[in-house]
Scaffold this active site. Structure first.
Site, mmCIF file in Angstrom:
data_model
loop_
_atom_site.group_PDB
_atom_site.id
_atom_site.type_symbol
_atom_site.label_atom_id
_atom_site.label_comp_id
_atom_site.label_asym_id
_atom_site.label_seq_id
_atom_site.Cartn_x
_atom_site.Cartn_y
_atom_site.Cartn_z
ATOM 1 N N ASP A 65 0.324 -8.028 1.716
ATOM 2 C CA ASP A 65 0.486 -5.811 1.730
ATOM 3 C C ASP A 65 1.766 -5.505 1.727
ATOM 4 O O ASP A 65 2.928 -5.513 2.638
ATOM 5 C CB ASP A 65 -0.173 -5.607 3.035
ATOM 6 C CG ASP A 65 0.047 -4.019 2.836
ATOM 7 O OD1 ASP A 65 0.209 -3.704 1.429
ATOM 8 O OD2 ASP A 65 0.178 -4.214 3.737
ATOM 9 N N SER B 1 4.355 2.841 7.982
ATOM 10 C CA SER B 1 4.084 1.376 7.194
ATOM 11 C C SER B 1 5.439 1.667 6.443
ATOM 12 O O SER B 1 5.799 2.447 5.952
ATOM 13 C CB SER B 1 2.812 2.087 5.924
ATOM 14 O OG SER B 1 2.111 1.788 5.750
ATOM 15 N N HIS C 18 0.919 -1.070 0.188
ATOM 16 C CA HIS C 18 -0.125 0.113 0.117
ATOM 17 C C HIS C 18 0.888 1.099 0.068
ATOM 18 O O HIS C 18 0.281 2.539 0.037
ATOM 19 C CB HIS C 18 -1.112 0.054 1.394
ATOM 20 C CG HIS C 18 -0.767 -0.006 2.269
ATOM 21 N ND1 HIS C 18 0.071 -1.290 3.293
ATOM 22 C CD2 HIS C 18 0.182 1.372 2.942
ATOM 23 C CE1 HIS C 18 0.783 -0.458 4.859
ATOM 24 N NE2 HIS C 18 0.593 0.803 4.826
#
Length: 484
Positions: free
Chosen positions: A151, A224, A121
């Site tokens: 992911d 992230s 992402h």
């Protein structure tokens, strides 16, 4: 007025104007004797040079959209609008310019020649990726491969002797061990936070395959793709998700363990797409099943309260081959006890189609052990490859306004040349206009590219094409992407 606070699972990429929440994760490394303070300075010093800042850019684009027309606004903005079909409560096509999007995230250098692991992402949909190292050097990055299921993404910058992190085995982590989350939260580059491993093998329902490491290290937007390291500064997880009622840190973060990461990275390097093995069941944790039955007033005795309850078995899958049936309970895989689905997913995620798996399960409370060969989602052990438009052996172009008017259609791509490939084998000829593939609307060549890529790695690697010939005759074709 007080508002009810709800818990949210949030990805950890920081965007301008829109902030997607961030994931930071921590894992503990070396154990510290009881009563002695934990010194995390060594771990921070080792890990910081390996964690990078990633800037994501998606350029502004022109898109044609259909909007509901307003007969009054059309009449006053164009005195002829209401008379020539642009109004009357129908739809209009308008070109709109999408805004430029920028976002930031983190990544971890895993090799001295520039391979970097991050979250899918963080990079998905990017036109440009800029990586800034700990010493402020900037590099353009290219995407090697991505895996939405876990992911994870692998990107690469050009470089030599880069500060690659040491990768540890996340299975060695213990609950309660100290860990550091290293990343770039809220635009604050090179940030380190500390916490402990709160739990392992968490399943949150955010991804199709997950076995998260849970930590209470503080994480916020921008973490992230950053590193979760143990007290030796070794990588044990990739930051991915934040559990929060507010969108910013208020409790726990979750990391993708290196046991899953290593397999994904190896596949993306070698094949460009993950070679995923499937056991072929649907189900969930035994405790959740038993609790759900109790809520319906039913008493259930499966012989255990730990394991994976099998609710459905797919034909010709590994579980089917092992003789597993609906109502059975899987209790171990390859000799490792499995108490919940996330633990089984982590074991299988390290395998490829063609690998063997030893499964122990309870059938009518009787223990049975079988060894089976795992298959891919397509039901075989062949290498799965991402296909692109080249496999079709044809050239395309978006249809013209004249074609739209002549055939009374509003979208499609025309086959302008047919070479050797899947389209020729199927009988699709030059001039055919493709409008829908696998129930997806095809307006641009990019639309076609995406649907071909998605279909090539799906359970049913076939393109179901609908379209129209220049004569107005409609036609339907099934184009298999696999070679027999």
């Amino acid at each position: 007025m007080m508002k009810k606070i709800v818990n949210y699972l949030l990805p950890a990429i920081c965007m301008v104007a829109i902030i997607f929440s961030v994931a930071a994760f921590n894992k503990a490394g070396a154990a510290t004797p009881a009563g002695q303070p934990v010194d995390l300075t060594y771990a921070a010093e080792k890990a910081l040079p390996s964690v990078v800042h990633i800037k994501y850019v998606q350029n502004s684009k022109i898109k044609t959209v259909e909007v509901q027309s307003d007969p009054f606004s059309d009449f006053f903005s164009d005195p002829f609008g209401g008379f020539f079909g642009r109004g009357n409560g129908g739809t209009q096509k308008r070109q709109v310019q999408t805004p430029k999007k920028t976002a930031t995230g983190s990544g971890v250098i895993i090799s001295t020649d520039g391979y970097i692991v991050t979250n899918n992402h963080v990079v998905e949909g990017a036109d440009e990726l800029t990586v800034t190292l700990n010493d402020n050097q900037e590099h353009s990055a290219r995407i090697i491969g991505t895996d939405k299921t876990t992911d994870l993404a692998l990107i690469k910058i050009d470089g030599k002797n880069l500060p690659a992190i040491t990768i540890a085995n996340s299975e060695d982590l213990k609950i309660g061990e100290w860990v550091l989350a290293v990343g770039n939260p809220l635009g604050l580059n090179n940030t380190v936070t500390a916490g402990i491993v709160s739990a392992k093998a968490r399943s949150l329902g955010a991804n199709n395959v997950e076995s998260f490491i849970q930590t209470d290290a503080a994480i916020n937007a921008g973490n992230s793709g950053g590193a979760l390291v143990n007290t030796r500064g070794e990588l044990v997880g990739i930051n991915a998700m934040l559990y929060s009622p507010t969108g910013s840190y208020s409790g726990y973060g979750f990391a993708i363990p290196t046991t899953i990461m290593n397999k994904i990275v190896e596949d993306l390097k070698k094949f460009g797409v993950v070679q995923r093995a499937w056991i072929g069941i649907k189900g969930g944790d035994v405790k959740n099943y038993v609790d759900a039955q109790k809520e319906q007033g039913k008493e259930v005795d499966l012989g255990t309260m730990e394991g994976i309850y099998v609710d459905e078995v797919m034909d010709e899958g590994a579980a089917f081959d092992a003789g597993i049936k609906k109502g059975d309970v899987i209790i171990s895989a390859d000799g490792q006890k499995v108490t919940r689905m996330a633990e089984l997913q982590e074991i299988i995620s390290k395998k490829r189609p063609g690998d063997k798996l030893t499964i122990t399960y309870l059938h009518n409370k009787k223990k049975i052990t079988e060894t089976v060969v795992l298959k891919n989602e397509q039901g075989n052990t062949k290498v799965v490859k991402n296909a692109d438009l080249d496999v079709l052996g044809a050239n395309f172009r978006e249809i013209t306004e004249a074609q739209k008017k002549q055939l009374s259609i509003s979208y499609g791509i025309e086959v302008i040349k047919v070479n050797n490939g899947k389209l020729k084998e199927t009988g699709i000829a030059r001039g055919f206009i493709i409008q829908r593939v696998n129930d997806e609307t095809i307006k641009t060549i990019d639309d076609m590219q995406k649907v071909v890529k998605d279909a090539s790695t799906s359970k049913d690697p076939v393109l179901y094409i609908q379209g129209i010939y220049p004569t107005g005759k409609k036609a339907y074709f099934a184009v298999p992407l696999q070679n027999e």
